[in-house]
Design an enzyme around this catalytic site. Structure first.
Site, short mmCIF file in Angstrom:
data_model
loop_
_atom_site.label_atom_id
_atom_site.label_comp_id
_atom_site.label_asym_id
_atom_site.label_seq_id
_atom_site.Cartn_x
_atom_site.Cartn_y
_atom_site.Cartn_z
N ARG A 248 0.84 -1.19 0.00
CA ARG A 248 0.00 0.00 0.00
C ARG A 248 0.89 1.25 0.00
O ARG A 248 1.97 1.26 0.59
CB ARG A 248 -0.83 -0.02 1.27
CG ARG A 248 -1.78 1.14 1.51
CD ARG A 248 -2.95 1.08 0.61
NE ARG A 248 -4.05 1.92 1.05
CZ ARG A 248 -5.09 2.20 0.28
NH1 ARG A 248 -5.17 1.74 -0.95
NH2 ARG A 248 -6.08 2.95 0.74
N THR B 269 -8.63 0.90 -9.16
CA THR B 269 -8.34 -0.41 -8.62
C THR B 269 -8.63 -1.50 -9.62
O THR B 269 -9.50 -1.38 -10.45
CB THR B 269 -9.21 -0.62 -7.37
OG1 THR B 269 -9.03 0.51 -6.55
CG2 THR B 269 -8.90 -1.90 -6.66
N THR C 105 -4.13 -0.74 -7.12
CA THR C 105 -4.89 0.47 -7.40
C THR C 105 -4.05 1.73 -7.53
O THR C 105 -2.94 1.81 -7.01
CB THR C 105 -5.94 0.70 -6.28
OG1 THR C 105 -6.84 1.72 -6.69
CG2 THR C 105 -5.31 1.12 -4.97
N ASN D 102 -6.17 4.30 -6.83
CA ASN D 102 -7.36 4.87 -6.20
C ASN D 102 -8.35 5.28 -7.28
O ASN D 102 -8.99 4.43 -7.86
CB ASN D 102 -7.04 6.02 -5.25
CG ASN D 102 -8.27 6.38 -4.42
OD1 ASN D 102 -9.10 5.51 -4.15
ND2 ASN D 102 -8.41 7.62 -4.02
N ASP E 130 -7.83 8.45 0.47
CA ASP E 130 -8.38 7.37 1.31
C ASP E 130 -8.18 7.65 2.80
O ASP E 130 -8.74 6.95 3.64
CB ASP E 130 -7.74 6.01 0.95
CG ASP E 130 -8.51 5.30 -0.15
OD1 ASP E 130 -9.62 5.74 -0.48
OD2 ASP E 130 -8.00 4.30 -0.69
N SER F 153 -7.83 1.19 3.52
CA SER F 153 -8.30 0.69 2.23
C SER F 153 -9.53 -0.18 2.42
O SER F 153 -9.83 -0.62 3.54
CB SER F 153 -7.18 -0.13 1.61
OG SER F 153 -7.62 -0.76 0.44
N GLY G 281 -13.69 -1.11 -6.79
CA GLY G 281 -14.97 -0.49 -6.47
C GLY G 281 -14.99 0.27 -5.16
O GLY G 281 -16.07 0.52 -4.61
N GLY G 282 -13.82 0.63 -4.63
CA GLY G 282 -13.78 1.43 -3.40
C GLY G 282 -14.56 0.76 -2.30
O GLY G 282 -14.38 -0.44 -2.03
O1 DON Z 1 -8.00 1.23 -1.26
C1 DON Z 1 -9.17 1.49 -1.51
O2 DON Z 1 -10.10 1.04 -0.89
C2 DON Z 1 -9.48 2.38 -2.70
N1 DON Z 1 -8.36 3.22 -2.99
C3 DON Z 1 -9.87 1.51 -3.84
C4 DON Z 1 -10.19 2.28 -5.08
C5 DON Z 1 -10.98 1.54 -6.05
O3 DON Z 1 -11.45 0.45 -5.82
C6 DON Z 1 -11.21 2.22 -7.33
N2 DON Z 1 -12.13 1.51 -8.12
N3 DON Z 1 -13.25 1.88 -8.28
#
Ligand code: DON
Length: 568
Positions: A104, A377, A395, A397, A419, A448, A469-470
């Site tokens: 990370r 991501t 990712t 982000n 984040d 994350s 998908g965050g």
């Molecule tokens: O680490 C995380 O949770 C976010 N930075 C992930 C970002 C992500 O999944 C982007 N896709 N939509």
């Protein structure tokens, strides 16, 4: 528009358009994905799945394939694949030993708690999202070298060469690529002081060559890890960041380390689920939700029926409330991980759930856990012919990260700093709120949701999966585990299923639009659930492998993108 609404629309637009693109409403049907006898890679691009699989055909193991796939995605999936970002890998060796690697990004040494606030303590729009100040210290190159040094078996040059060739010879652009470049064009221009290659006149079917990326990868091939963390590539990156007003220095690069960590493993009936631990919230949050629903006989309800959605949503609501309060980088804050996934704690958390009506998020706070003071991501799944399994989510982000594209070195830098909880209660790109536990601090890793996951049944490998998908990663992965282990879906059927999501705040159930049964939706509304299915939102993009009863592998490549399973 209020900042919250602005962030919310950025979230919705980003999820719907940033490369996931509009989900053609595929109705689920009984079908299987690609089947292979021995080995498989499922990733966001066919080129990357092919490259990873070829490495295993040459005798490489899943870790060799990981290095090759990660680098291939950095070339042909710049939306999220990267060398300027970071990620997590969860693995299971053929003998059942499990582990994980945290590569990370970290906050630069010069970062500080209120760096995204103005003198009046208001959030400075876009500062944590676009441009040099959004960039965390990248971890990907450190990550692949850690993996290679511990587990790699083929020469490193063999693993990196396919990505070099892909960058040098070019890859063919899809409709999705073009839509995504066009969508981000204005931001590419805002973040950079020159025209980047993705801002050229391009159309689907064109071959895009990335000679500067090819040269960067060649230097990494020849000089190793230090090329990125101190050599010419690092210098090109720092010079550009400093020119754009960024705060990263050579000391940040020199200090960066990828870290092997204990993954989190929890049980659900006969299954053992292993996922990423802090600094990802993924494993803890998924464990909380699954252990909250475990006492219920979920098979009594049809998948995606009103009761099924209601039960999972209520567990999600409570888990995300805990996430917002308790979770942050465990190297910096004390997180009561075991207590949070304890079944008695979760039983008590679910004790005010009623089938009769929705619990309001305003009535749900974090649970009562005593903290003892001592202190955009992409996912790919790999199984090799030896039986090793690797689950990786990586990712930048947001789509193309900070949009900062390093001149002469040819790669995007992340905007992972968003984040962090940049101000308590202020939602991030994914609408997530956080507290002190996830405040910015020098060298801290931002929380994350990435959840690379491995599922075992009675101790035997069953599934490898994960998603982008965050905030919706956790719930997308969870629904796919349930689809397979509770409802016996094939991997492809499971991945094709419509998905829903709740994250405590905002207090609404997001549904992929027009794919849920009207009756279930109206029953949910009657019970007081606020439903959001207006936009062409897609939730997650799951790339998974299922080990079938006969030992063969089934790939589930998400039809929401250009994802592909390749195996032999
Ligand atoms: O680490 C995380 O949770 C976010 N930075 C992930 C970002 C992500 O999944 C982007 N896709 N939509």
């Amino acid at each position: 528009m209020s900042l919250l609404n602005l962030k919310k629309s950025i979230l919705l637009v980003s999820i719907s358009l940033y490369g996931f693109l509009v989900y053609s409403q595929t109705q689920p049907q009984r079908n299987e994905g690609v089947i292979a006898d021995k080995a498989m890679v499922v990733s966001a691009r066919v080129e990357a799945s092919q490259i990873g699989t070829n490495i295993m055909k040459q005798g490489g193991n899943a870790f060799d394939a990981m290095v090759a796939t990660e680098l291939a995605l950095a070339v042909c999936y710049p939306f999220a694949g990267n060398i300027g970002g970071g990620g997590f890998m969860v693995f299971r060796l053929k003998d059942g030993v499990k582990g994980s690697l945290d590569y990370r990004e970290k906050a630069p040494l010069a970062a500080y708690r209120d760096m995204y606030l103005d003198a009046d303590q208001n959030v400075i729009p876009d500062k944590s999202l676009l441009g040099a100040n959004a960039v965390g210290v990248p971890g990907t190159i450190a990550g692949i070298f850690e993996v290679y040094e511990k587990f790699g078996s083929l020469p490193f040059a063999t693993l990196i060469q396919p990505a070099i060739d892909l960058a040098r010879k070019g890859y063919i652009l899809t409709e999705n690529d073009i839509k995504s470049f066009n969508w981000n064009r204005e931001k590419f221009r805002k973040a950079n002081d020159y025209t980047i290659p993705f801002d050229a006149e391009l159309k689907a079917g064109d071959t895009l060559k990335l000679p500067e990326m090819a040269s960067t990868l060649e230097r990494i091939r020849d000089k190793g890890r230090s090329e990125f963390y101190g050599g010419m590539t690092g210098k090109l990156m720092l010079d550009y960041l400093q020119k754009l007003g960024g705060i990263m220095t050579i000391a940040d690069l020199e200090k960066y380390k990828a870290v092997w960590r204990e993954p989190i493993t929890f049980s659900y009936k006969n299954f053992q689920i292993t996922s990423m631990n802090l600094p990802s919230s993924g494993g803890i949050c998924m464990g909380q939700i699954m252990k909250s629903i475990e006492p219920y006989k979920i098979q009594k309800y049809k998948p995606n029926s009103q009761k099924y959605i209601q039960l999972i949503v209520e567990a999600e609501r409570r888990a995300y409330a805990d996430r917002a309060y308790f979770l942050g980088d465990a190297d910096f804050v004390n997180v009561p991980v075991n207590k949070l996934i304890d079944k008695n704690y979760l039983k008590q958390r679910m004790s005010d759930f009623s089938w009769k009506k929705a619990t309001l998020s305003s009535a749900v706070s974090h649970g009562n856990v005593e903290i003892v003071e001592s202190n955009e991501t992409t996912h790919y799944s790999i199984i090799d012919p030896f039986g090793n399994a690797v689950s990786v989510t990586t990712t930048l982000n947001g789509a193309y990260g900070s949009k900062v594209y390093v001149p002469e070195a040819g790669f995007f830098l992340n905007n992972e700093m968003d984040d962090f909880s940049i101000k308590p209660g202020t939602p991030n790109l994914f609408g997530l709120v956080g507290a002190e536990a996830n405040a910015v601090a020098p060298e801290k890793r931002m929380l994350s949701s990435m959840s690379p996951t491995i599922v075992e049944e009675n101790g035997k490998l069953k599934m490898v999966l994960g998603s982008p998908g965050g905030s919706t990663i956790i719930t997308s992965v969870l629904q796919n585990i349930i689809n397979v282990i509770e409802y016996n879906m094939t991997m492809q059927e499971s991945v094709n299923q419509p998905r829903f999501h709740h994250q405590w705040l905002p207090d609404e159930v997001t549904l992929e639009p027009n794919v849920f049964d009207d009756k279930s939706v109206s029953k949910l509304k009657k019970k007081g659930y606020k439903i959001s299915e207006k936009q062409s939102v897609i939730l997650g993009k799951v790339d998974a492998i299922l080990v079938k009863k006969d030992g063969k592998l089934e790939g589930g490549a998400d039809p929401r993108g250009n994802d592909a399973a390749v195996g032999f």
